[in-house]
Design a protein around this motif. Structure first.
Motif, short mmCIF file in Angstrom:
data_model
loop_
_atom_site.label_atom_id
_atom_site.label_comp_id
_atom_site.label_asym_id
_atom_site.label_seq_id
_atom_site.Cartn_x
_atom_site.Cartn_y
_atom_site.Cartn_z
N PRO A 186 -10.68 -25.01 37.12
CA PRO A 186 -11.71 -24.37 37.97
C PRO A 186 -12.11 -25.32 39.10
O PRO A 186 -12.33 -26.51 38.87
CB PRO A 186 -12.88 -24.14 37.01
CG PRO A 186 -12.30 -24.24 35.64
CD PRO A 186 -11.12 -25.15 35.74
N THR A 188 -14.83 -25.58 40.56
CA THR A 188 -16.18 -26.12 40.36
C THR A 188 -16.20 -27.35 39.45
O THR A 188 -17.13 -28.14 39.51
CB THR A 188 -17.11 -25.05 39.76
OG1 THR A 188 -16.48 -24.51 38.59
CG2 THR A 188 -17.38 -23.94 40.76
N LYS A 230 -8.09 -16.19 41.77
CA LYS A 230 -9.35 -15.80 41.13
C LYS A 230 -9.25 -16.06 39.63
O LYS A 230 -8.21 -15.84 39.02
CB LYS A 230 -9.65 -14.32 41.37
CG LYS A 230 -10.28 -14.06 42.69
CD LYS A 230 -10.85 -12.66 42.74
CE LYS A 230 -11.64 -12.51 44.04
NZ LYS A 230 -12.32 -11.24 44.11
N ASN A 231 -10.35 -16.50 39.07
CA ASN A 231 -10.42 -16.74 37.64
C ASN A 231 -10.45 -15.38 36.93
O ASN A 231 -11.36 -14.59 37.17
CB ASN A 231 -11.68 -17.56 37.32
CG ASN A 231 -11.75 -17.99 35.88
OD1 ASN A 231 -11.17 -17.37 35.00
ND2 ASN A 231 -12.47 -19.06 35.64
N ASP A 272 -13.76 -15.02 35.01
CA ASP A 272 -14.96 -14.94 35.84
C ASP A 272 -14.52 -14.79 37.29
O ASP A 272 -14.16 -15.77 37.94
CB ASP A 272 -15.80 -16.21 35.66
CG ASP A 272 -17.04 -16.24 36.52
OD1 ASP A 272 -17.29 -15.26 37.26
OD2 ASP A 272 -17.77 -17.24 36.47
N ARG A 309 -15.95 -14.56 39.93
CA ARG A 309 -16.72 -15.28 40.96
C ARG A 309 -16.15 -16.66 41.22
O ARG A 309 -16.42 -17.26 42.25
CB ARG A 309 -18.18 -15.42 40.54
CG ARG A 309 -18.90 -14.09 40.36
CD ARG A 309 -20.25 -14.30 39.73
NE ARG A 309 -20.06 -14.88 38.39
CZ ARG A 309 -21.01 -15.39 37.63
NH1 ARG A 309 -22.25 -15.43 38.07
NH2 ARG A 309 -20.75 -15.88 36.44
N SER A 310 -15.37 -17.19 40.28
CA SER A 310 -14.85 -18.54 40.46
C SER A 310 -13.35 -18.51 40.75
O SER A 310 -12.69 -17.50 40.59
CB SER A 310 -15.15 -19.40 39.22
OG SER A 310 -14.37 -18.98 38.13
#
Length: 146
Positions: free
Chosen positions: A48, A50, A80-81, A84, A86-87
């Motif tokens: 990820p 992040t 895209k994850n 999730d 969004r991540s």
């Protein structure tokens, strides 16, 4: 100052290591930051975006710039994850995996060269001292704001 401070020795050593790594990375058109990022990305599962910044100790702006450059050079791809949306997950391309292997070789060559010159007992003590310094910093025992 007549005596070198601990900070000076650590900083000067790290600057010398960073310069050496950048010279080696430059032979392949890369940088130390890119090599470090390649080594921080899971080659099979991706990573990820992040979690890369904290893992590498980089600010978001610097990390974004490094990832953009890596993507432009064809070292990584973003997806895209699936868990999730969004991540974003960062994956290595085949070229990224090749360069990761090169970066790993550079790091292991340095590590082995140091191990060949410095007795294990001294290295163990160095790692112990460095760990204590990091702990002093992490627990804010140096500049206690009271």
């Amino acid at each position: 100052m007549k005596e070198k401070t601990i900070d000076y020795v650590l900083r000067a050593t790290w600057i010398a290591i960073a310069k050496m790594y950048n010279e080696e990375a430059g032979k392949e058109g890369s940088t130390m930051a890119t090599g470090f990022a390649l080594l921080s990305i899971d080659p099979e599962e991706g990573t990820p975006s992040t979690s890369l910044g904290p893992k590498m100790g980089m600010e978001a702006t610097s990390l974004s710039r490094t990832l953009r450059t890596m993507e432009d050079k064809g070292l990584i791809k973003r997806k895209k994850n699936p868990v999730d949306g969004r991540s974003v997950l960062i994956y290595l391309t085949d070229f990224g995996k090749e360069m990761r292997d090169y970066s790993k070789k550079v790091v292991l060559t340095f590590d082995q060269a140091v191990r060949n010159e410095i007795p294990q007992e001294d290295l163990d003590k160095f790692i112990e001292v460095a760990s204590k310094i990091m702990d002093l910093i992490a627990t804010r025992k140096i500049y206690n704001e009271s």
